[in-house]
Design an enzyme around this catalytic site. Structure first.
Site: not given
Ligand code: PBG
Length: 327
Positions: A197, A249
Site C-alpha cells: 500500500k 494499492k
Molecule cells: C485506511 C484506508 C485508506 C484508504 C483505504 N483504507 C486511506 C489512506 O490510507 O489514506 C483509501 C482508499 C481510497 O482512496 O479509495 N483506512
C-alpha cells in the site's frame, strides 16, 4: 510465398473472433464495492470529491448492500465514519461503534450472497487521523497499535465480518490479528493484507469520504512510491504471517508491482482502484473529454491483465451491470 507470413490482425478481425481470443475476462464476482457509512446523519450525504458516491445512513447502506448482492458482485468493503473520535480510536472496537453496527446490519441483510468485508484500520476513528496510536512524541507506535488492531479484528469478526481488510501498514499486523482471531475461535474469518500500500496523492478524495482528521502524511508507514522490490518483500511477509489474500494499492499506477506480486505468491492477489483513480475518470468524463464507460472497462481490464484476481472498485455494481448485458 505470401507476405507477411504472420498476420496478428486476423485475431482481431471481427467482434466474434475477438471475443473468442480474449486472454482476460472480467466477471461480476471479481468486483468488490467499497462503501461508507456515517454515524448520526438522517439522509445519505453526497461525497463531492467522488461524484456518484455517498456516505450512507444505516438504512441506505442496507438497501445499497442488497442491490450489490442482486448485481452479483463478489463482496462489499465497509468503512465507518464515526460521530466522535479520540486518541486511540475507541469507536473501532466498540460493539456499538458505527462500523460494527453497520457490519452486523449488512451481514444480516445479504447473508452469504456476497462476502461482507471491513476495513481494519484506526484512521477513521482517531482524532489525529493516523492509522495507529501515537507515542508521546507524536510518532505512530507500531506495537501498541497492534494491540488495538487485535481488539478491532475481534469486534469486526463478532459483528459478522467475513473478511478483514488490514489497511494500516503496521509491521506484524497480519500475524497479530490472525493470532487474536484464532484464540477466540474465528478460524474461518479471512484476512486480506493491504501488503503493498503506497503513500501518495491518489487517496486524496477519500479524505472527504471519511471526514479524515489527518494533518501531515502517512509516509512513515505506507510505502514509498519509488520502491517496487519492497512491495514484494511486504507481500511475502504477509503470506508468511498468514494472510489469505494480499493486495496492491493503488491499482493502475502500480501495475508493475501487481504483476510482480502475482508472480511471487500463490495466494489470491487483489488490487484497489482507489478514490483518486475514480475521481480522475469521473472528472474527465464529466467534462466530456473521455468515454466514461469505455474508460472504466479499460481500466478494470488492465488491472485484471496485470494479475489481479479481484478488484476493489467504486464502480463495482455499475460495471457488473455492463458485464451482464454483454459489455
Ligand atoms: C485506511 C484506508 C485508506 C484508504 C483505504 N483504507 C486511506 C489512506 O490510507 O489514506 C483509501 C482508499 C481510497 O482512496 O479509495 N483506512
Amino acid at each position: 510465398m505470401s507476405f507477411p507470413a504472420r498476420r496478428p490482425r486476423r485475431l482481431r478481425s471481427s467482434a466474434a473472433v475477438r471475443r473468442l481470443m480474449a486472454e482476460t475476462h472480467l466477471v461480476p464476482s471479481q468486483l468488490v464495492l467499497p462503501m461508507f457509512v456515517r454515524e448520526g446523519i438522517a439522509d445519505p450525504q453526497p461525497i463531492t470529491s467522488m461524484p456518484g458516491q455517498e456516505q450512507h445512513t444505516l438504512d441506505s447502506l442496507r438497501r445499497a448492500a442488497a442491490e450489490a448482492a442482486e448485481a452479483g458482485i463478489g463482496g462489499l468493503m465497509l468503512f465507518g465514519v464515526p460521530a466522535v473520535r479520540d486518541a486511540v480510536g475507541s469507536g473501532a472496537d466498540d460493539p456499538e461503534g458505527i462500523l460494527n453496527v453497520a457490519t452486523a446490519a449488512v451481514a444480516e441483510e445479504v447473508g452469504d450472497a456476497l462476502v461482507v468485508q471491513t476495513d481494519l484500520c484506526l484512521d477513521e476513528f482517531t482524532d489525529h487521523g493516523h492509522c495507529g496510536v501515537l507515542t508521546p512524541g507524536g510518532a505512530v507506535d507500531n506495537d501498541r497499535t497492534l494491540e488495538r488492531y487485535r481488539a478491532m479484528g475481534l469486534a469486526q469478526a463478532r459483528a459478522g465480518s467475513h473478511l478483514l481488510g488490514l489497511s494500516g501498514m503496521m509491521d506484524g499486523q497480519v500475524e497479530a490479528v490472525r493470532d487474536a482471531l484464532d484464540a477466540e475461535g474465528f478460524t474461518d474469518t479471512l484476512i486480506l493484507a493491504y501488503s503493498a500500500k503506497y503513500a501518495g496523492a491518489f487517496y486524496g478524495p477519500f479524505r472527504e469520504a471519511v471526514d479524515s482528521q489527518l494533518t501531515g502524511d502517512r509516509r512513515t508507514y505506507q510505502m514509498d512510491p519509488p520502491n517496487a522490490r519492497e512491495g514484494l518483500v511486504e507481500a511475502l511477509l504477509d503470506v508468511e504471517e498468514g494472510a489469505d489474500v494480499v493486495m496492491v494499492k493503488p491499482a493502475l499506477p502500480y501495475l508493475d508491482v501487481l504483476a510482480d506480486v502475482r508472480q511471487a505468491v500463490d495466494v489470491p492477489v487483489w488490487a484497489y482502484q482507489v478514490s483518486g483513480e475514480y475521481s480522475m475518470v469521473e472528472a474527465a468524463a464529466g467534462n466530456g473529454w473521455i468515454d466514461r464507460r469505455a474508460t472504466i472497462l479499460d481500466s478494470l481490464m488492465a488491472i485484471r491483465r496485470a494479475g489481479a484476481d479481484a478488484i476493489l472498485t467504486y464502480w463495482a455494481v455499475e460495471a457488473a451491470g455492463w458485464i451482464r448485458s454483454g459489455l
